[in-house]
Design a protein around this motif. Structure first.
Motif, PDB file in Angstrom:
ATOM      1  N   PHE A 107       0.819  -1.214   0.000  1.00 55.66           N
ATOM      2  CA  PHE A 107       0.000   0.000   0.000  1.00 55.66           C
ATOM      3  C   PHE A 107       0.855   1.268   0.000  1.00 55.66           C
ATOM      4  CE2 PHE A 107      -2.529  -3.365   1.950  1.00 55.66           C
ATOM      5  CZ  PHE A 107      -3.665  -3.314   1.163  1.00 55.66           C
ATOM      6  N   ALA A 108       2.191   1.094  -0.058  1.00 50.84           N
ATOM      7  CA  ALA A 108       3.089   2.258   0.054  1.00 50.84           C
ATOM      8  C   ALA A 108       2.840   3.283  -1.042  1.00 50.84           C
ATOM      9  CB  ALA A 108       4.541   1.793   0.035  1.00 50.84           C
ATOM     10  N   GLY A 109       2.591   2.813  -2.244  1.00 54.75           N
ATOM     11  CA  GLY A 109       2.409   3.742  -3.356  1.00 54.75           C
ATOM     12  C   GLY A 109       0.968   4.170  -3.575  1.00 54.75           C
ATOM     13  N   THR A 110       0.091   3.861  -2.641  1.00 58.77           N
ATOM     14  CA  THR A 110      -1.329   4.215  -2.797  1.00 58.77           C
ATOM     15  C   THR A 110      -1.664   5.389  -1.875  1.00 58.77           C
ATOM     16  OG1 THR A 110      -2.248   2.876  -1.004  1.00 58.77           O
ATOM     17  CG2 THR A 110      -1.761   1.730  -3.070  1.00 58.77           C
ATOM     18  N   ASP A 111      -2.920   5.835  -1.958  1.00 62.05           N
ATOM     19  CA  ASP A 111      -3.368   6.921  -1.074  1.00 62.05           C
ATOM     20  C   ASP A 111      -4.077   6.390   0.157  1.00 62.05           C
ATOM     21  OD1 ASP A 111      -2.508   8.771  -2.957  1.00 62.05           O
ATOM     22  OD2 ASP A 111      -4.421   8.676  -4.053  1.00 62.05           O
ATOM     23  N   ALA A 112      -4.048   5.087   0.378  1.00 60.97           N
ATOM     24  CA  ALA A 112      -4.839   4.520   1.481  1.00 60.97           C
ATOM     25  C   ALA A 112      -4.427   5.131   2.820  1.00 60.97           C
ATOM     26  CB  ALA A 112      -4.658   3.004   1.523  1.00 60.97           C
ATOM     27  N   GLU A 113      -5.434   5.454   3.612  1.00 60.86           N
ATOM     28  CA  GLU A 113      -5.192   5.889   4.990  1.00 60.86           C
ATOM     29  C   GLU A 113      -4.949   4.634   5.830  1.00 60.86           C
ATOM     30  OE1 GLU A 113      -8.737   7.088   7.056  1.00 60.86           O
ATOM     31  OE2 GLU A 113      -7.647   8.108   8.656  1.00 60.86           O
ATOM     32  N   VAL A 114      -3.918   4.651   6.637  1.00 64.53           N
ATOM     33  CA  VAL A 114      -3.636   3.523   7.529  1.00 64.53           C
ATOM     34  C   VAL A 114      -4.041   3.952   8.944  1.00 64.53           C
ATOM     35  CG1 VAL A 114      -1.852   1.939   8.369  1.00 64.53           C
ATOM     36  CG2 VAL A 114      -1.742   2.813   6.024  1.00 64.53           C
ATOM     37  N   ILE A 115      -4.721   3.061   9.648  1.00 59.75           N
ATOM     38  CA  ILE A 115      -5.267   3.406  10.971  1.00 59.75           C
ATOM     39  C   ILE A 115      -4.871   2.333  11.976  1.00 59.75           C
ATOM     40  CG2 ILE A 115      -7.399   3.838  12.283  1.00 59.75           C
ATOM     41  CD1 ILE A 115      -8.747   4.438   9.517  1.00 59.75           C
ATOM     42  N   MET A 116      -4.363   2.734  13.124  1.00 61.71           N
ATOM     43  CA  MET A 116      -4.145   1.814  14.237  1.00 61.71           C
ATOM     44  C   MET A 116      -4.309   2.605  15.531  1.00 61.71           C
ATOM     45  SD  MET A 116       0.028   1.363  14.014  1.00 61.71           S
ATOM     46  CE  MET A 116       0.068   0.035  15.233  1.00 61.71           C
ATOM     47  N   THR A 117      -4.363   1.924  16.653  1.00 62.05           N
ATOM     48  CA  THR A 117      -4.551   2.673  17.902  1.00 62.05           C
ATOM     49  C   THR A 117      -3.244   3.364  18.306  1.00 62.05           C
ATOM     50  OG1 THR A 117      -4.017   0.846  19.406  1.00 62.05           O
ATOM     51  CG2 THR A 117      -6.335   1.058  18.726  1.00 62.05           C
TER      52      THR A 117
END
Ligand SMILES: [Zn+2]
Length: 264
Positions: A107-117
């Motif tokens: 997912f490094a080259g994508t715009d995806a938001e990554v979410i964790m606590t």
């Protein structure tokens, strides 16, 4: 009404283990040891508006270092589920163990938001996460990637309860790791709880048996209570590593390695 999603469990890896390896202090139950398979999953929730991936699996190196069998690398596994990295709006990480964050590079080259606590991030990027009994469950390079995502403004650090998207919520339960989260997804027929490693096996919930890898034992029991309460409220609980997921939810028409938890 909130949005609903199709929910898939993607079985990308496996290993053969025993009950004594799986359950904490198994000898306390005075039962003979027995073989117990462990499956490795990540999960996909999607509807016409968005695709959300929950966890990413282990990397080939992270799995090989521990003798795990990889059935599908992350991109082919996403493809089996009918999606691809650039179609994913958000990636939720339930915790930072190697078998949950190892696929993040796709997912490094994508715009995806990554979410964790926030608690999970701060623990693993802090000094205690480097101590031996904790560190062996992570890969240093993968924790560095979390740091890089954070520096790039792509990693959202969530509080104890966080709305990921309409109909998708993260709830921090702790126990297995300091910031372990479960993800609740609105689906046809009622909510689905992706328990991830808060419940590896249904036996943990049904026989009140903690898992062997645990940061806070009282927290793990409390997480069982919290998830049982969700189940009593009508939610369907998807265990994080249990081969029984295929039996409980599997459908003959499912694609190989992809288990349909809820179809709408
Ligand atoms: Zn874990």
């Amino acid at each position: 009404m909130s949005e609903q999603y199709e929910v898939l469990a993607v079985r990308y890896g496996t290993r053969q283990a025993t009950a004594a390896e799986i359950f904490l202090n198994y000898h306390a139950y005075r039962e003979p040891d027995r073989p117990l398979g462990m499956d490795y999953f990540f999960w996909v929730a999607r509807n016409p508006a968005r695709t959300v991936v929950i966890d990413t699996g282990f990397s080939p190196a992270g799995g090989a270092a521990r003798g795990r069998t990889m059935l599908m690398d992350t991109v082919p596994a996403l493809r089996a589920a009918g999606t691809a990295p650039d179609e994913v709006a958000q990636v939720v990480l339930t915790h930072a163990h190697y078998d949950h964050v190892g696929g993040l590079p796709v997912f490094a080259g994508t715009d995806a938001e990554v979410i964790m606590t926030r608690e999970e991030y701060e623990f693993w990027t802090g000094p205690m996460g480097r101590r031996g009994q904790f560190a062996h469950t992570t890969e240093a390079s993968e924790l560095d990637q979390l740091r890089r995502l954070r520096a790039a403004g792509r990693l959202t650090l969530a509080g104890p309860s966080h709305t990921v998207a309409p109909g998708i919520a993260l709830t921090q339960v702790g126990g297995h790791t300091p910031g372990q989260a479960v993800v609740t997804v609105a689906a046809a027929g009622g909510p689905v709880v992706l328990a991830s490693d808060a419940v590896h096996y249904y036996e943990e919930l049904e026989r009140d048996r903690p898992f062997s890898t645990v940061a806070d034992l009282a927290g793990m029991y409390a997480a069982f209570d919290q998830i049982r309460e969700m189940a009593e409220g009508g939610a369907r609980v998807v265990a994080g590593h249990d081969p029984l997921v295929a039996e409980r939810f599997g459908h003959p028409a499912d694609a190989p390695g992809v288990i349909s938890i809820s179809r709408d």
